[in-house]
Design an enzyme around this catalytic site. Structure first.
Site, PDB file in Angstrom:
ATOM      1  N   VAL A 159      10.157  30.700  15.806  1.00 27.53           N
ATOM      2  CA  VAL A 159      10.412  32.114  15.969  1.00 27.53           C
ATOM      3  C   VAL A 159      10.212  32.757  14.479  1.00 27.53           C
ATOM      4  CG1 VAL A 159      11.952  33.628  16.919  1.00 27.53           C
ATOM      5  CG2 VAL A 159      11.250  31.797  18.152  1.00 27.53           C
ATOM      6  N   TYR A 160      11.041  32.102  13.713  1.00 26.33           N
ATOM      7  CA  TYR A 160      11.073  32.716  12.358  1.00 26.33           C
ATOM      8  C   TYR A 160       9.604  32.579  11.748  1.00 26.33           C
ATOM      9  CZ  TYR A 160      12.439  33.552   7.410  1.00 26.33           C
ATOM     10  OH  TYR A 160      12.723  33.927   6.353  1.00 26.33           O
ATOM     11  N   THR A 161       8.918  31.713  11.993  1.00 24.13           N
ATOM     12  CA  THR A 161       7.506  31.617  11.546  1.00 24.13           C
ATOM     13  C   THR A 161       6.658  32.787  12.047  1.00 24.13           C
ATOM     14  OG1 THR A 161       7.306  29.209  11.148  1.00 24.13           O
ATOM     15  CG2 THR A 161       5.495  30.164  11.534  1.00 24.13           C
ATOM     16  N   SER A 163       7.808  35.581  13.197  1.00 25.23           N
ATOM     17  CA  SER A 163       7.842  36.782  12.673  1.00 25.23           C
ATOM     18  C   SER A 163       7.481  37.170  11.307  1.00 25.23           C
ATOM     19  CB  SER A 163       9.543  37.232  12.722  1.00 25.23           C
ATOM     20  OG  SER A 163      10.169  36.262  11.759  1.00 25.23           O
ATOM     21  N   LYS A 164       7.224  36.010  10.509  1.00 24.94           N
ATOM     22  CA  LYS A 164       6.621  36.172   9.300  1.00 24.94           C
ATOM     23  C   LYS A 164       5.329  36.535   9.353  1.00 24.94           C
ATOM     24  CE  LYS A 164      10.605  36.858   7.056  1.00 24.94           C
ATOM     25  NZ  LYS A 164      10.995  38.014   6.397  1.00 24.94           N
TER      26      LYS A 164
END
Length: 249
Positions: A159-161, A163-164
């Site tokens: 999920v973080y990936t 977003s970036k």
């Protein structure tokens, strides 16, 4: 014929920078570094009491602006708040962010929503707030903290990936839109940095990373940001990727 290499110009005298997520970690180190280069710096964060203490320590060229980036109306008034404090804006650093890792099958979608909102929607909305001002003055820099996960899919943080990756797409489409107005847009993409964002890391993983040198300090990122915003106006540093040597990504 002799060629001489002049020392790198890193002066920001007369410039004003504004940094989100500036009460700690990368944001705070960037504030210190840009102040050291002669800029006035507006530190933006939701932690007002902490900001006030920090600007008292940092000196007369540091200004506190309490903003909750999760509140759209506060973000929409961001430029107004900056200009009331300093009268101008030259550099905007969209640094604030949140981290979430772990298996998708075990994730909490409500937590995902908060992370995605801060990392994507709030960051983009901040840029929307300040960008017309930079376009009108025909100069300025916008920097994003995008991290290595914005270009390399990291298996333990889907999920973080994601977003970036969204941030990187926004950075480079916006960059191409506004270059004609003298506004530069770029991203700094560090690997793992010792900040509060890593508080969710398992203790064993953190201990191992500290022991084997696979974490960087915030100053490494701050010095890269300073490099980006002090280049000649005919040059854009679109991305800087910085990794600890022992990180295999």
């Amino acid at each position: 014929m002799k060629h001489s290499v002049s020392s790198m110009n890193t002066s920001l005298s007369g410039k004003v920078a504004a940094i989100t997520g500036a009460a700690s970690g990368i944001g705070l180190e960037c504030a210190r570094t840009l102040l050291g280069a002669g800029a006035k710096v507006v530190l933006i964060d939701r932690e007002g009491e902490k900001l006030n203490k920090l600007v008292a320590e940092l000196g007369e060229n540091a200004f506190a602006l309490q903003v909750d980036l999760m509140q759209a109306d506060q973000v929409d008034n961001l430029l107004q708040g900056i200009l009331q404090l300093t009268g101008r804006l030259d550099i905007f650093h969209a640094n604030a962010g949140a981290y979430i890792g772990g298996p998708v099958a075990e994730g909490d979608p409500d937590v995902w929503d908060r992370v995605l909102h801060l990392n994507i929607n709030a960051a983009f909305r901040c840029v929307r707030s300040v960008l017309p001002h930079l376009i009108a003055q025909k100069s300025g820099d916008i920097i994003f903290t995008a991290v290595i996960a914005g270009v390399v899919p990291v298996i333990w943080e889907p999920v973080y990936t994601a977003s970036k990756f969204a941030v990187q797409a926004f950075v480079h489409t916006t960059r191409r839109q506004v270059a004609q107005y003298g506004v530069r847009v770029g991203a700094v993409l560090p690997g793992p940095v010792v900040t509060a964002l890593l508080d969710d890391w398992p203790k064993a993983k953190m201990d191992e990373a500290l022991a084997n040198g696979s974490l960087m300090q915030p100053i490494e990122v701050a010095e890269s940001v300073l490099f980006m915003v002090t280049r000649s106006k005919n040059v854009t540093v679109r991305d800087i990727v910085i990794l600890p040597n022992s990180v295999d990504l």
